[in-house]
Motif scaffolding. Structure first.
Motif, mmCIF file in Angstrom:
data_model
loop_
_atom_site.group_PDB
_atom_site.id
_atom_site.type_symbol
_atom_site.label_atom_id
_atom_site.label_comp_id
_atom_site.label_asym_id
_atom_site.label_seq_id
_atom_site.Cartn_x
_atom_site.Cartn_y
_atom_site.Cartn_z
ATOM 1 N N ALA A 136 0.763 -1.217 0.004
ATOM 2 C CA ALA A 136 0.086 -0.012 0.140
ATOM 3 C C ALA A 136 0.836 1.298 -0.048
ATOM 4 N N THR A 156 0.677 3.953 -3.126
ATOM 5 C CA THR A 156 0.399 5.345 -3.183
ATOM 6 C C THR A 156 1.261 6.332 -3.215
ATOM 7 N N VAL A 195 -5.669 -0.095 -1.901
ATOM 8 C CA VAL A 195 -5.358 0.899 -2.683
ATOM 9 C C VAL A 195 -6.359 1.206 -3.885
#
Length: 364
Positions: free
Chosen positions: A249, A253, A300
């Motif tokens: 994650a 990101t 995500v």
């Protein structure tokens, strides 16, 4: 009674309660606006107290009181017939009662994240009470209490596999959260950032630590006849899945938004933990890594999808619990002999339909 097993489950019981009080309360409380943090604390705390009492009154009996196909009956309401000599496996039954009670506490508490900042306190208590008794407890019986989806049920000798709650806890709570979020609609200014990211991180850390009791305690012993190191394996796999979900994650990101996102990274860890929950004993450590990593991808991908659909999931409960719970349920046959994808999918779908209908009725 086995002394080592009993000592371990005593510790595990405290760890799972620690996940709700204070872990979940801090995690959810930090994600909302400052003016609503005390209401979130009150929701989680009151749910924990009310579920404890209702588990004694009838919840435990419905889930584990008998071998009926649909429910366990009321023969053990108020722990009727359970005394200091009663055993559940190698454990005192009162300890088994207390350990399972912590699951009955955290499951409706997880739903709190779906309706924070826009619902009345009376609804929280009434919905949680009805939901635990008439949704959570029957589902727990179907899979863990010898009911229709357990071994020897409608699927024959090998039933639906859910070691520590990928379906019983996370699917049921995640789907109820989705229903409530859809019915309530989004908040005004729903893109307001978390008021206290530090509180969120502390709460997430407590959930991670408590998960060792959540998964490891579900062995209900310190080991097995086949493998005395069962809990140690579960611990290692649980940690690897959380770490992989968080790192994936974090990387995604960074790639997508040009900066790491704390909330997404923390939810990535929780999605990794949820993903390994249905089957934490059988995978290799590498298997636990990739199971958890896909949990991080789910967070995500699904969080912005829900935003586009205008489903206001304040804390990420739907991707973390419902979607990652489905993935974890589906991953079990990769490593566990005697299970099948069809059984896991049908079991997940059947319970999903039940949870959806009953939760919607309670809402209405």
């Amino acid at each position: 009674m086995n002394g080592a097993d009993t000592a371990w489950i005593l510790v595990a019981t405290a760890l799972v309660l620690f996940m709700t009080l204070p872990g979940l309360a801090l995690f959810y409380g930090g994600l909302v606006r400052a003016r609503n943090v005390l209401s979130v604390f009150m929701h989680v705390y009151a749910v924990a107290c009310l579920m404890s009492i209702l588990w004694l009154v009838a919840g435990y009996s419905i889930a584990f009181g008998g071998e009926g196909s649909l429910w366990g009956g009321l023969g053990k309401a108020f722990l009727s017939g359970v005394d200091s000599e009663s055993l559940s496996g190698t454990l005192p039954e009162v300890l088994f009662f207390a350990f399972q009670m912590t699951f009955a506490i955290i499951t409706p508490a997880l739903i709190v994240g779906a309706y924070v900042e826009r619902i009345g306190f009376g609804f929280v208590l009434l919905f949680s009470a009805l939901w635990m008794l008439l949704v959570y407890a029957p589902v727990a019986h179907w899979i863990w209490g010898g009911g229709m989806l357990a071994d020897g049920g409608i699927f024959g000798e090998t039933g639906v596999r859910d070691f520590a709650g990928g379906i019983v806890v996370h699917e049921t709570a995640g789907l109820a959260a989705l229903i409530l979020a859809m019915f309530l609609g989004p908040r005004r200014n729903r893109h307001t950032p978390p008021h206290n990211p530090g509180m969120v991180m502390i709460g997430a850390g407590m959930l991670w630590v408590g998960w060792f009791g959540f998964n490891g305690g579900s062995q209900l012993a310190l080991g097995t006849e086949a493998d005395a190191n069962a809990v140690a394996i579960i611990f290692a796999n649980t940690n690897m899945a959380a770490a992989a979900g968080s790192i994936v994650a974090l990387i995604l990101t960074q790639l997508l938004y040009k900066k790491p996102d704390l909330t997404m990274t923390l939810n990535g860890a929780l999605a990794g933990l949820v993903s390994i929950t249905a089957g934490p004993l059988d995978p290799t450590l590498f298997g636990a890594l990739w199971i958890g990593a896909i949990g991080g991808v789910i967070v995500v991908v699904v969080v912005p999808l829900l935003d586009k659909l205008k489903i206001d999931d304040v804390v990420g409960a739907i991707p973390v619990h419902l979607v990652a719970g489905f993935w974890g349920t589906l991953a079990v046959p990769f490593y566990t002999e005697g299970t099948s994808f069809s059984t896991q999918i049908i079991g997940f779908a059947a319970i999903g339909a039940f949870v959806f209908v009953v939760s919607a009725v309670f809402w209405l």
